[in-house]
Design a protein around this motif. Structure first.
Motif, short mmCIF file in Angstrom:
data_model
loop_
_atom_site.label_atom_id
_atom_site.label_comp_id
_atom_site.label_asym_id
_atom_site.label_seq_id
_atom_site.Cartn_x
_atom_site.Cartn_y
_atom_site.Cartn_z
N SER A 1 21.79 0.88 1.05
CA SER A 1 20.26 1.05 0.70
C SER A 1 20.27 0.15 -0.72
CB SER A 1 19.93 2.28 0.18
OG SER A 1 20.60 2.81 -0.69
N TYR A 2 21.25 -0.04 -1.46
CA TYR A 2 20.95 -0.86 -2.60
C TYR A 2 20.75 -2.46 -2.45
CZ TYR A 2 22.18 3.45 -5.21
OH TYR A 2 22.43 4.43 -5.90
N GLY A 3 21.45 -2.62 -1.25
CA GLY A 3 21.13 -4.17 -0.85
C GLY A 3 20.53 -4.52 0.35
N LYS A 4 19.25 -3.57 0.62
CA LYS A 4 18.43 -3.76 1.55
C LYS A 4 17.91 -5.19 1.78
CE LYS A 4 16.60 0.68 2.89
NZ LYS A 4 15.38 1.45 2.75
N GLN A 5 17.24 -5.73 0.85
CA GLN A 5 16.85 -7.11 0.87
C GLN A 5 17.65 -8.04 1.27
OE1 GLN A 5 13.39 -7.44 1.10
NE2 GLN A 5 14.04 -9.75 1.44
N LYS A 6 18.88 -8.15 0.62
CA LYS A 6 20.00 -9.06 0.90
C LYS A 6 20.33 -9.08 2.43
CE LYS A 6 24.38 -11.04 -0.58
NZ LYS A 6 25.10 -11.32 -1.83
N ILE A 7 20.55 -7.96 2.76
CA ILE A 7 21.09 -7.65 4.43
C ILE A 7 19.75 -8.26 5.30
CG2 ILE A 7 21.14 -5.73 6.23
CD1 ILE A 7 22.29 -3.97 3.94
N ILE A 8 18.55 -7.99 5.10
CA ILE A 8 17.65 -8.69 5.57
C ILE A 8 17.60 -10.19 5.62
CG2 ILE A 8 14.88 -8.98 5.81
CD1 ILE A 8 14.70 -5.97 4.70
N GLU A 9 17.73 -10.60 4.69
CA GLU A 9 17.94 -12.25 4.35
C GLU A 9 19.15 -12.65 5.19
OE1 GLU A 9 17.97 -12.86 0.13
OE2 GLU A 9 16.05 -12.13 -0.03
N MET A 10 20.28 -12.08 5.15
CA MET A 10 21.58 -12.33 5.98
C MET A 10 21.12 -12.54 7.35
SD MET A 10 24.30 -10.75 3.44
CE MET A 10 25.57 -10.96 4.78
N MET A 11 20.54 -11.32 7.83
CA MET A 11 20.11 -11.12 9.11
C MET A 11 19.43 -12.18 10.12
SD MET A 11 21.87 -8.43 10.73
CE MET A 11 21.02 -7.78 11.93
N ASN A 12 18.31 -12.66 9.02
CA ASN A 12 17.29 -13.52 9.45
C ASN A 12 17.99 -14.83 9.47
OD1 ASN A 12 15.06 -11.78 10.01
ND2 ASN A 12 14.38 -11.93 7.85
N ARG A 13 19.00 -15.09 8.41
CA ARG A 13 19.50 -16.47 8.58
C ARG A 13 20.53 -16.68 9.66
NH1 ARG A 13 23.48 -16.35 4.08
NH2 ARG A 13 21.63 -15.41 3.03
N GLU A 14 21.30 -15.52 9.80
CA GLU A 14 22.18 -15.56 10.97
C GLU A 14 21.44 -15.59 12.57
OE1 GLU A 14 25.53 -15.56 11.50
OE2 GLU A 14 25.54 -15.83 9.39
N LEU A 15 20.10 -14.94 12.43
CA LEU A 15 19.21 -15.17 13.66
C LEU A 15 18.44 -16.66 13.74
CD1 LEU A 15 17.72 -11.61 13.49
CD2 LEU A 15 19.18 -12.47 15.53
N GLY A 16 18.51 -17.15 12.71
CA GLY A 16 17.91 -18.51 12.63
C GLY A 16 16.30 -18.33 12.76
N LYS A 17 15.73 -17.30 12.25
CA LYS A 17 14.28 -17.14 12.62
C LYS A 17 14.00 -15.68 11.63
CE LYS A 17 14.53 -15.19 17.27
NZ LYS A 17 13.99 -15.32 18.42
N GLU A 18 12.80 -15.88 11.20
CA GLU A 18 12.30 -14.51 10.36
C GLU A 18 11.88 -13.34 11.43
OE1 GLU A 18 12.13 -14.28 7.16
OE2 GLU A 18 13.21 -16.20 6.99
N LEU A 19 12.83 -12.43 11.72
CA LEU A 19 12.68 -11.60 12.65
C LEU A 19 12.62 -10.19 12.06
CD1 LEU A 19 12.53 -11.38 15.90
CD2 LEU A 19 14.94 -11.06 15.95
N VAL A 20 13.43 -9.84 11.27
CA VAL A 20 13.44 -8.77 10.57
C VAL A 20 12.66 -8.55 9.32
CG1 VAL A 20 14.95 -6.77 9.42
CG2 VAL A 20 15.84 -8.43 11.54
N SER A 21 11.76 -7.83 9.04
CA SER A 21 11.00 -7.88 7.67
C SER A 21 11.24 -6.52 6.92
CB SER A 21 9.54 -8.10 7.89
OG SER A 21 9.11 -7.03 8.61
N LYS A 22 11.71 -5.45 7.79
CA LYS A 22 11.99 -4.05 7.23
C LYS A 22 13.25 -3.56 7.68
CE LYS A 22 9.55 0.32 6.22
NZ LYS A 22 8.31 0.87 6.60
N LEU A 23 14.08 -2.96 6.59
CA LEU A 23 15.44 -2.27 7.16
C LEU A 23 15.09 -0.70 6.82
CD1 LEU A 23 18.27 -2.49 8.06
CD2 LEU A 23 18.83 -2.92 5.61
N ILE A 24 15.31 0.03 7.86
CA ILE A 24 15.53 1.52 7.43
C ILE A 24 16.77 2.01 8.06
CG2 ILE A 24 14.57 3.78 8.42
CD1 ILE A 24 11.72 2.35 8.77
N LEU A 25 17.62 2.70 6.94
CA LEU A 25 18.82 3.23 7.22
C LEU A 25 18.59 4.62 7.46
CD1 LEU A 25 20.54 1.32 4.27
CD2 LEU A 25 20.80 1.04 6.75
N ARG A 26 19.27 5.41 8.48
CA ARG A 26 19.16 6.75 8.65
C ARG A 26 20.40 7.33 9.08
NH1 ARG A 26 15.36 6.63 13.98
NH2 ARG A 26 15.76 4.64 14.68
#
Length: 98
Positions: A73-98
């Motif tokens: 949860s401390y690195g949510k924004q970095k995870i979102i950025e890494m996911m979008n970079r790997e996907l090649g498009k801005e697909l994820v804007s929010k991350l919810i950990l449950r």
């Protein structure tokens, strides 16, 4: 399905046309997000991951371990950025950990 044309196209262009014509983007994005999560986080985190779902622009990650959830949860924004970079498009804007 499109009618045949005489112009040449690459296989990737034909596949993109097929995916968009049959509205398969959402399903492919969901599969791709799961694969990228498992590759990006490695076997240690993947072992504690129950489920990965993409609903709209929100990525839901179900984890078995509360300490791991807190750590990630401390690195949510970095995870979102890494996911979008790997996907090649801005697909994820929010991350919810449950």
């Amino acid at each position: 399905m499109k009618k045949r044309t005489r112009e040449e196209q690459t296989i990737s262009d034909v596949l993109k046309d097929f995916v968009s014509a049959n509205k398969l983007e959402k399903g492919l994005d969901q599969v791709q997000v799961k694969d990228i999560w498992m590759q990006m986080m490695g076997q240690a985190v993947a072992a504690y991951t129950d489920d990965v779902q993409l609903k709209g622009a929100t990525l839901y990650i179900s984890l078995k371990s509360a300490p791991l959830r807190e750590e990630l949860s401390y690195g949510k924004q970095k995870i979102i950025e890494m996911m979008n970079r790997e996907l090649g498009k801005e697909l994820v804007s929010k991350l919810i950990l449950r």
